[in-house]
Each structure stands twice: as structure tokens, then as C-alpha cells.
Write a protein that holds these residues in place. Structure first.
Motif, short mmCIF file in Angstrom:
data_model
loop_
_atom_site.label_atom_id
_atom_site.label_comp_id
_atom_site.label_asym_id
_atom_site.label_seq_id
_atom_site.Cartn_x
_atom_site.Cartn_y
_atom_site.Cartn_z
N MET A 1 -1.68 -7.90 5.34
CA MET A 1 -2.32 -6.60 5.44
C MET A 1 -3.20 -6.61 6.69
SD MET A 1 -3.29 -5.74 1.45
CE MET A 1 -4.55 -6.98 1.32
N LYS A 2 -2.91 -5.62 7.57
CA LYS A 2 -3.71 -5.59 8.79
C LYS A 2 -3.81 -4.18 9.36
CE LYS A 2 -0.22 -6.70 12.21
NZ LYS A 2 0.10 -7.51 13.35
N ILE A 3 -4.78 -4.01 10.25
CA ILE A 3 -4.99 -2.76 10.96
C ILE A 3 -4.03 -2.73 12.15
CG2 ILE A 3 -6.61 -1.43 12.37
CD1 ILE A 3 -8.89 -2.70 10.69
N LYS A 78 -1.38 5.05 -1.27
CA LYS A 78 -1.36 6.12 -2.29
C LYS A 78 -1.36 5.56 -3.71
CE LYS A 78 3.62 7.02 -2.31
NZ LYS A 78 4.07 5.91 -1.52
N ASN A 79 -1.10 4.27 -3.87
CA ASN A 79 -1.15 3.67 -5.20
C ASN A 79 -2.35 2.75 -5.40
OD1 ASN A 79 1.19 4.83 -6.44
ND2 ASN A 79 2.41 3.66 -5.00
N ALA A 80 -3.27 2.77 -4.46
CA ALA A 80 -4.52 1.99 -4.62
C ALA A 80 -5.46 2.82 -5.50
CB ALA A 80 -5.16 1.74 -3.26
N PRO A 81 -5.95 2.26 -6.58
CA PRO A 81 -6.81 3.03 -7.48
C PRO A 81 -8.12 3.47 -6.83
CG PRO A 81 -6.08 0.98 -8.53
CD PRO A 81 -5.69 0.91 -7.08
N ILE A 82 -8.58 4.64 -7.22
CA ILE A 82 -9.91 5.11 -6.81
C ILE A 82 -10.91 4.01 -7.19
CG2 ILE A 82 -11.72 6.85 -7.17
CD1 ILE A 82 -9.30 8.06 -5.83
N GLY A 83 -11.84 3.72 -6.29
CA GLY A 83 -12.82 2.67 -6.54
C GLY A 83 -12.43 1.32 -5.97
N SER A 84 -11.16 1.16 -5.54
CA SER A 84 -10.74 -0.09 -4.91
C SER A 84 -11.54 -0.31 -3.63
CB SER A 84 -9.25 -0.05 -4.53
OG SER A 84 -8.45 0.09 -5.67
N ARG A 85 -11.87 -1.56 -3.38
CA ARG A 85 -12.65 -1.90 -2.20
C ARG A 85 -11.86 -2.85 -1.31
NH1 ARG A 85 -18.80 -2.53 -4.62
NH2 ARG A 85 -18.87 -0.40 -5.41
N PHE A 86 -12.02 -2.63 0.01
CA PHE A 86 -11.30 -3.42 1.00
C PHE A 86 -12.24 -3.84 2.11
CE2 PHE A 86 -8.17 -0.82 -1.09
CZ PHE A 86 -7.07 -1.65 -1.23
N ASP A 137 -6.99 -6.70 13.21
CA ASP A 137 -7.84 -7.29 12.17
C ASP A 137 -7.13 -7.29 10.82
OD1 ASP A 137 -10.01 -7.83 13.79
OD2 ASP A 137 -11.25 -6.17 13.05
N GLY A 138 -7.42 -8.31 10.03
CA GLY A 138 -6.90 -8.39 8.68
C GLY A 138 -7.65 -7.48 7.74
N ILE A 139 -7.01 -7.18 6.62
CA ILE A 139 -7.60 -6.38 5.55
C ILE A 139 -7.49 -7.19 4.26
CG2 ILE A 139 -7.46 -4.25 4.21
CD1 ILE A 139 -6.04 -3.01 6.66
N GLU A 140 -8.58 -7.25 3.52
CA GLU A 140 -8.60 -8.01 2.27
C GLU A 140 -9.04 -7.10 1.14
OE1 GLU A 140 -11.18 -11.66 0.28
OE2 GLU A 140 -11.61 -11.03 2.32
N GLU A 141 -8.24 -7.04 0.07
CA GLU A 141 -8.68 -6.30 -1.12
C GLU A 141 -9.71 -7.14 -1.84
OE1 GLU A 141 -6.99 -3.75 -4.89
OE2 GLU A 141 -5.57 -4.88 -3.67
N LEU A 142 -10.82 -6.52 -2.17
CA LEU A 142 -11.91 -7.23 -2.83
C LEU A 142 -11.83 -7.06 -4.34
CD1 LEU A 142 -14.76 -6.21 -0.37
CD2 LEU A 142 -13.48 -8.36 -0.43
#
Length: 146
Positions: A1-3, A78-86, A137-142
Motif C-alpha cells: 500500500m503506497k501513495i 470504498k470498502n474501508a469502514p468509517i473510522g478506519s485509521r491509516f 510513501d507507504g501507507i499502514e492501516e492502524l
């Protein structure tokens, strides 16, 4: 996952200009972007895969053309739940606040591109922690946040 793209515009409803790096400002959004401010749609995301789909349908579009701030690979927004943090890059953190949007009228993007996928594919977030971000840059789901 990246920008893979970062873009901003001075005016709402227009295509955005791509840049190599930008600053995300806590509880504001992308520095110099017309959509930034104290609300729930401070930053917009769109997957590069959705842009590729639009290209495959014959639209002459690229990064920033749907007024998205950040395009990514490897995330089905579009399938990431509301409230998900990255986490974006080393320090910026965003929280998903809205999936898709209602378009009350056809904007300049629709007329220039022939379609707008943001109402179906776009995701919006608020900035919980600011920081500099760069294409690549990388993206990390928290964990947590939901």
C-alpha cells in the motif's frame, strides 16, 4: 500500500495539480487545498485502480483529474469502514469519515472527463496527525479506530 499521487487545487470542483510532496495539517487537510478546513472531508482518496478503470472505459484521465487529493495502490478505499485509521508516510494519520459523496450537480470534472467516479469510489478523511507526505510513501492501516 503506497501513495502514487498527491494533488491539490485552489478552487473546488476542478481538476487538481499533482505535486511530489505536500503537508497534511492536523484537523485541516492538505496545505493550500480548497477542500481543506474544519470539517469531516479534509482530504480525499481515490485508488489508482479506479482511475485505471476509468481509463479502460475510454476516459482521458489521470491523477488529480477527479479532484482527489491522494491516489494510492493496494487499498480498496470504498470498502474501508468509517473510522478506519491509516498512517501515511512516517507521521501523518487520517481517519475515514465518509465513503462516496452525493453530487448535486455535474461539476467541471464531469464535463471535462465525461464521468466522475468520486461519488462511487472516493473516500474522505480528517487529519488526526499532520506531517509531510511524498509520492512513494507507504501507507499502514492502524489497529482500532472503529
Amino acid at each position: 500500500m503506497k501513495i502514487v499521487s498527491i494533488a491539490y487545487s485552489k478552487k473546488k470542483g476542478t481538476r487538481k495539480t499533482c505535486v511530489q510532496e505536500a503537508l497534511l495539517i492536523k484537523e485541516h487537510g492538505l496545505e493550500n487545498d480548497a477542500h481543506a478546513g474544519p470539517w469531516h472531508r479534509q482530504v480525499s482518496f481515490l485508488s489508482a485502480e479506479a482511475i485505471d478503470w476509468a481509463k479502460d472505459k475510454g476516459l482521458d484521465v489521470g491523477f488529480g483529474d477527479f479532484a482527489e487529493n491522494i491516489s494510492t495502490t493496494g487499498i480498496d478505499w470504498k470498502n474501508a469502514p468509517i473510522g478506519s485509521r491509516f498512517r501515511l508516510g512516517k507521521e501523518a494519520v487520517v481517519e475515514i469519515t465518509q465513503i462516496g459523496k452525493e453530487c448535486h450537480k455535474k461539476c467541471a470534472i464531469y464535463y471535462q472527463a465525461g464521468d466522475c467516479i468520486m461519488p462511487r469510489e472516493g473516500v474522505f478523511a480528517r487529519v488526526l496527525n499532520g506531517g509531510s507526505i511524498t509520492v512513494g510513501d507507504g501507507i499502514e492501516e492502524l489497529p482500532g479506530g472503529d
